[in-house]
Scaffold this active site. Structure first.
Site, mmCIF file in Angstrom:
data_model
loop_
_atom_site.group_PDB
_atom_site.id
_atom_site.type_symbol
_atom_site.label_atom_id
_atom_site.label_comp_id
_atom_site.label_asym_id
_atom_site.label_seq_id
_atom_site.Cartn_x
_atom_site.Cartn_y
_atom_site.Cartn_z
ATOM 1 C CB CYS A 158 -0.896 -0.002 1.235
ATOM 2 S SG CYS A 158 -1.927 1.479 1.336
ATOM 3 C CG ASP A 160 -0.290 3.854 5.358
ATOM 4 O OD1 ASP A 160 0.685 4.237 6.012
ATOM 5 O OD2 ASP A 160 -1.465 3.891 5.771
ATOM 6 C CG HIS A 225 -1.517 -1.335 5.734
ATOM 7 N ND1 HIS A 225 -1.965 -0.362 6.583
ATOM 8 C CD2 HIS A 225 -1.805 -0.903 4.485
ATOM 9 C CE1 HIS A 225 -2.493 0.632 5.879
ATOM 10 N NE2 HIS A 225 -2.420 0.329 4.600
ATOM 11 C CB CYS A 236 -5.718 -0.334 4.390
ATOM 12 S SG CYS A 236 -5.248 0.290 2.776
HETATM 13 ZN ZN ZN Z 1 -3.263 1.267 3.010
#
Ligand code: ZN
Length: 501
Positions: A158, A160, A225, A236
């Site tokens: 991701c 992130d 995640h 997420c």
């Molecule tokens: Zn994420």
């Protein structure tokens, strides 16, 4: 007594040290420490020095700017400011941002963004010196990955920022040309782009461009995640903090990629796939075990936190044997998670090593971050839009939106802007966005075309968030890097020449 019963008994007796309580993987008797036989403490120390060094380049920015602000009406302000910047940040500030301070006041927003980008550039410039102490100690290097039968690892975590330390920290993997990392919001990677990357690498392999790997395989890994301590809010963002949705969507995307390649290039062509989850509170991993047909299931996996707990106090040999057993038990999952056949030997070797390597990261978080990250949520410094530089690998340094055009990457950008509205805009700070793309200097005209592309993407970002742009709360810096040569993260000015001029 099993670990859960032991934990419960210690909790009841009040003998569980507060520090250890912070990490669910670290369950020890009083007086014992979380020191696992399979952990490399030297590597952890080197990574900690690296982390401090990189974070230090960003941590000094706000205090330096506050000090500058206090002195902006002094007669020799520019000289003082440059000296202070050199001493505290290691670089000078643009003259254009300092010279007019006595009339119109310092543009602290512009300086803040400049410093973020400039500190990032410093990290890129110092990458060899910064990383030399740990690069050689990683247990998952390209030789090991090749020995498992893979010529390329194509990893999509991701976007992130909490997953940005994935390679050296969470996976203990040496960043390398055979490992591609392409982050997308929710790990929703672009199938067409992946088919193109797969084709490119396979062509390189067939033409002898990948050394010693005539019959290797391509492995696609998707990394979702979750947050065990705050599952509803800190999971997420792209999947509304819904863990099962994040898992299922990532797996579905992996299967779509397999289908796309099989349907285009014939049966047997599809890459192998691996699905991995990360608990971003403590960096522990969940590895989904493919079956004999290479199929994964959301319900068939092993978790490293549990392995750490169960094998703490064992000898290295005992712990390894226990991990092997846990993987074998995981494979035998029945019910919803039931698969057909057993793991491919190369895949088994890779998974065992990944699980073992991650024990070091679990202990790293226990020892260097008091068991659990102090900031379990977002704390990124900037958004990187376009193509990331693999040089900087550290948790929460930047939010990455992999995109070719803003239209295609809109979902990633929107999530990023939402995160930075909370982090920066609500505190009066602009959103720093680094628009970065690679070019290949062997290709005539490539640099100019890449500069044009940066300008297009920058203009599109400003058009997509007109309110922020109008208020001066979007600061885009364009930059390019050469795939082949030494130009790394070169900042591009607005008036740089572009293709066709
Ligand atoms: Zn994420």
């Amino acid at each position: 007594m099993n670990t859960r019963k032991r934990l419960a008994a210690m909790l009841k007796a009040g003998t569980l040290p507060a520090k250890e309580l912070a990490n669910p993987a670290c369950v020890v008797a009083p007086g014992q420490r979380c020191e696992h036989a399979l952990v490399d403490p030297q590597l952890n120390r080197s990574l900690s020095v690296y982390e401090d060094k990189v974070r230090g380049r960003f941590a000094a920015i706000v205090d330096t700017l506050k000090a500058l602000s206090a002195e902006q009406h002094e007669l020799d302000f520019v000289t003082r400011a440059q000296r202070m910047a050199r001493e505290r940040l290691g670089y000078e500030l643009p003259q254009s941002l300092l010279g007019e301070a006595w009339v119109s006041g310092l543009d602290l927003r512009a300086l803040h963004s400049y410093c973020i980008f400039r500190s990032f550039k410093e990290c890129i410039a110092q990458v060899d010196a910064d990383q030399s102490s740990w690069r050689e100690r990683m247990t998952l290097d390209s030789a090991f990955i090749r020995s498992c039968g893979y010529h390329t690892l194509d990893i999509s975590p991701c976007a992130d920022g909490r997953l940005q330390g994935l390679l050296p920290f969470v996976f203990r993997m040496t960043p390398d040309a055979s490992i591609l990392v392409k982050a997308y919001a929710g790990a929703m990677f672009d199938i067409e782009m992946d088919v193109a990357d797969w084709t490119h690498r396979e062509l390189e392999r067939l033409t002898g461009g990948i050394p010693a790997c005539e019959d290797g395989k391509y492995l696609k890994i998707a990394v979702y995640h979750y947050s065990t301590s705050n599952p509803c809010d800190q999971g997420c963002a792209a999947h509304g903090s819904n863990d099962s949705l994040a898992t299922e969507k990532a797996l579905a995307r992996l299967n779509e990629l397999r289908a796309a390649i099989e349907n285009t290039f014939g049966r047997g062509a599809a890459p192998e796939i691996l699905l991995v989850g990360i608990d971003t509170d403590v960096d522990a991993i969940r590895v989904h075990l493919p079956d004999g047909n290479g199929e994964s299931s959301p319900h068939r996996y092993v978790e490293s936190a549990e392995l750490y707990r169960d094998t703490l106090g064992m000898t290295a040999q005992q712990a390894r044997a226990r991990i092997e057993t846990a993987v074998a038990e995981g494979e035998a999952t029945d019910g919803w998670g039931q698969g057909r056949g057993t793991l491919d030997p190369g895949m088994r070797k890779l998974i065992l090593r990944l699980l073992e390597a991650n024990l070091s990261q679990i202990e790293y978080v226990i020892q260097h971050h008091a068991g659990r990250y102090a900031v379990i949520g977002h704390n990124e410094r900037f958004i990187c839009a376009g193509e990331a530089m693999s040089e900087l690998q550290l948790r929460n340094k930047f939010y990455f939106a992999h995109l070719d055009t803003v239209e295609e990457g809109a979902a990633c950008m929107d999530v990023g802007i939402r995160i930075f509205t909370g982090l920066n805009v609500n505190h009066g700070l602009p959103v720093p966005i680094l628009v970065h793309f690679h070019y290949t200097s062997r290709v005539p005209g490539a640099r100019e075309r890449t500069v044009s592309r940066c300008k297009r993407v920058k203009a599109a970002i400003e058009a997509r968030y007109p309110q922020l742009h109008k208020q001066g709360l979007l600061h885009c810096q364009m930059a390019v890097s050469d795939h082949m040569g030494s130009e790394r993260c070169q900042f591009i000015d607005e008036d740089a020449p572009v293709a066709g001029h």
